[in-house]
Design an enzyme around this catalytic site. Structure first.
Site, PDB file in Angstrom:
ATOM      1  N   ASP A 211      -4.367  -4.342  -5.075  1.00  0.00           N
ATOM      2  CA  ASP A 211      -3.344  -3.771  -5.432  1.00  0.00           C
ATOM      3  C   ASP A 211      -3.841  -2.548  -5.942  1.00  0.00           C
ATOM      4  OD1 ASP A 211      -1.145  -2.490  -6.869  1.00  0.00           O
ATOM      5  OD2 ASP A 211      -0.212  -4.580  -7.350  1.00  0.00           O
TER       6      ASP A 211
ATOM      7  N   TYR B 185      -0.224  -7.022 -12.924  1.00  0.00           N
ATOM      8  CA  TYR B 185       1.117  -6.858 -12.969  1.00  0.00           C
ATOM      9  C   TYR B 185       1.840  -8.105 -13.157  1.00  0.00           C
ATOM     10  CZ  TYR B 185       5.645  -4.888 -11.707  1.00  0.00           C
ATOM     11  OH  TYR B 185       6.851  -4.536 -11.499  1.00  0.00           O
TER      12      TYR B 185
ATOM     13  N   LYS C 242       5.960   3.720  -7.673  1.00  0.00           N
ATOM     14  CA  LYS C 242       5.388   4.393  -8.602  1.00  0.00           C
ATOM     15  C   LYS C 242       4.875   5.768  -8.462  1.00  0.00           C
ATOM     16  CE  LYS C 242       6.320   0.373 -10.407  1.00  0.00           C
ATOM     17  NZ  LYS C 242       5.403  -0.633 -10.427  1.00  0.00           N
TER      18      LYS C 242
ATOM     19  N   ARG D  41      14.809  -3.340  12.036  1.00  0.00           N
ATOM     20  CA  ARG D  41      13.906  -4.190  11.329  1.00  0.00           C
ATOM     21  C   ARG D  41      12.607  -4.447  11.973  1.00  0.00           C
ATOM     22  NH1 ARG D  41      14.025  -9.409  11.942  1.00  0.00           N
ATOM     23  NH2 ARG D  41      16.281  -9.494  12.184  1.00  0.00           N
TER      24      ARG D  41
HETATM   25  C1  LIG Z   1       5.369  -1.855  -9.906  1.00  0.00           C
HETATM   26  C2  LIG Z   1       4.302  -2.645  -9.482  1.00  0.00           C
HETATM   27  C3  LIG Z   1       4.226  -3.738  -8.556  1.00  0.00           C
HETATM   28  C4  LIG Z   1       5.722  -4.329  -7.856  1.00  0.00           C
HETATM   29  O1  LIG Z   1       6.324  -3.142  -7.403  1.00  0.00           O
HETATM   30  P1  LIG Z   1       7.709  -3.155  -7.086  1.00  0.00           P
HETATM   31  O2  LIG Z   1       8.032  -1.804  -6.025  1.00  0.00           O
HETATM   32  O3  LIG Z   1       8.657  -2.927  -8.326  1.00  0.00           O
HETATM   33  O4  LIG Z   1       8.275  -4.321  -6.281  1.00  0.00           O
HETATM   34  C5  LIG Z   1       3.100  -4.300  -8.227  1.00  0.00           C
HETATM   35  N1  LIG Z   1       2.012  -3.866  -8.715  1.00  0.00           N
HETATM   36  C6  LIG Z   1       1.785  -3.229  -9.618  1.00  0.00           C
HETATM   37  C7  LIG Z   1       0.393  -2.800 -10.044  1.00  0.00           C
HETATM   38  C8  LIG Z   1       3.149  -2.441  -9.902  1.00  0.00           C
HETATM   39  O5  LIG Z   1       2.964  -1.633 -10.911  1.00  0.00           O
END
Ligand SMILES: *Cc1c(COP(=O)(O)O)cnc(C)c1O
Length: 406
Positions: free
Chosen positions: A195, A123, A220, A70
């Site tokens: 983000d 999101y 993604k 961890r």
């Molecule tokens: C998918 C996504 C998240 C969250 O990500 P996870 O890996 O599913 O926890 C956060 N921000 C955006 C813009 C996303 O597309």
């Protein structure tokens, strides 16, 4: 920066060559014990010490011995080095998911009484975090139209700690002026978090525009194969170290080494995949604007996009996502028919996959958003969001065309 005097495919080729070598090689080293070229997948929860002195030194924070999974793992660290190279940051910290990166960054920077300014259209799970979960801890958020910098400025209060950025926005691809928002933050000693999942480091590098911390869902486009959930926080060393202590060590949002291995493998082809997907997305967006069944198309590459000039200034590419509104008296039913008629394009949430993915935000990803906010965010009943994959453009276009008249 996108140079309008060059064709878009040439711009994409240049961007792919700028980061392609880092995608393949960053973070790698020939494994000294075996000579393996591929980063070894180290599945060990604890690491042995060579001596009592080495153990004591490790616990004093001296040397680079691994102690416990961890707190650090070589497979995960190799992935972190790749991300730092792609985002152009001093450091990166991998997390269990994108949401661990988002929530962990906020919970590190904010405390009870802190205030955040964030986009109205985000999101959906991030929006729920800000709307429903953080208020229980005394952290409140003002939501603004993110393409309006003056709205960000007007929302700042004495207790504001974070200006939160997510651009292009989900699902309508509005663009926020990153440098202008950073300017507001710098003047008032506020922390900026962006983000960058939607744009990806192929299309946008917010840290170079002054953003303190860049977060991603590596689930993604970075991983890209729809087989792994992970997140990352990128930024200056002290910021990343502080966030890593909180999210990973403290709250336990650690990324599994196996997942890190899969995502690092995905990133090796990231530049190639993005080049193809971004080129197809812009082509599909342009063709849809001419299609009689379509009322509106949202994609930053379109000259009619309200922030097209800004996108050219701050992005390296326009990204692989677009959304469009189908024309119909019953747009909801028409949208559903399109979803049910696609054959190559897959009806599923998520984005940035090698497969093209189509969703209907109003009934799925954004169904928990208050209806008033949905209307203000321009998310109409007939809106569909397409994440363009790496299938050949003409196959995708033929599929979409037949689905639109089904
Ligand atoms: C998918 C996504 C998240 C969250 O990500 P996870 O890996 O599913 O926890 C956060 N921000 C955006 C813009 C996303 O597309």
């Amino acid at each position: 920066m996108i140079n309008p005097s060059l064709s878009y495919p040439v711009q994409l080729a240049l961007r792919a060559s700028a980061i392609g070598t880092a995608c393949v090689h960053a973070g790698d080293g020939r494994d000294p014990s075996s000579g393996a070229l591929e980063t070894p997948l180290v599945l060990s929860s604890a690491f042995g010490f060579a001596s009592a002195e080495e153990a004591a030194a490790a616990f004093r924070g001296e040397g680079d011995a691994y102690i416990y999974g961890r707190w650090g793992n070589p497979t995960v660290e190799a992935l972190e080095a790749k991300l730092a190279a792609l985002e152009g940051t001093e450091a990166a910290c991998a997390t269990a998911s994108g949401m661990a990166a988002v929530s962990g960054s906020i919970l590190t920077i904010c405390e009870s009484g802190s205030h955040i300014v964030a986009p109205r259209s985000m999101y959906a799970e991030t929006a729920r975090l800000f709307r429903e979960r953080l208020p229980r801890l005394g952290i409140t958020t003002t939501f603004v139209d993110a393409s309006d910098t003056a709205a960000y400025a007007a929302a700042i209060r004495p207790e504001t700690r974070v200006l939160y950025i997510e651009t292009p926005s989900n699902p309508t691809l509005r663009v926020s002026d990153i440098e202008a928002i950073v300017g507001l933050a710098k003047g008032k000693g506020l922390f900026t978090i962006a983000d960058n999942t939607f744009a990806t480091p192929f299309a946008q590098t917010p840290h170079a525009l002054g953003v303190d911390v860049v977060v991603h869902s590596m689930t993604k486009s970075l991983g890209g194969h729809g087989d792994a959930i992970g997140g990352v926080v990128c930024g200056r060393k002290p910021d990343v170290a502080r966030i890593a202590e909180t999210i990973v060590k403290g709250f336990g949002g650690v990324l599994s080494p196996f997942t890190a291995f899969l995502i690092a493998r995905g990133i090796r082809t990231f530049a190639l995949r993005q080049r193809q997907a971004c080129e197809s997305a812009a082509a599909i967006a342009a063709r849809l604007t001419e299609h009689p069944a379509i009322a509106r198309v949202h994609h930053p590459a379109l000259p009619t996009h309200p922030q097209h000039a800004l996108a050219c200034r701050q992005m390296h590419a326009f990204g692989s996502l677009l959304s469009f509104e189908v024309k119909d008296d019953n747009a909801l039913a028409r949208g559903r028919r399109v979803l049910e008629a696609v054959r190559i394009i897959t009806h599923a949430v998520s984005l940035g996959d090698v497969r093209s993915l189509l969703v209907h935000p109003a009934s799925t990803t954004h169904s928990t958003m208050p209806p008033d906010d949905r209307v203000r965010a321009d998310i109409h009943d007939g809106l569909l969001r397409l994440s363009v994959g790496i299938e050949p453009l003409e196959d995708l276009w033929a599929d979409l065309k037949q689905a639109l008249v089904a």
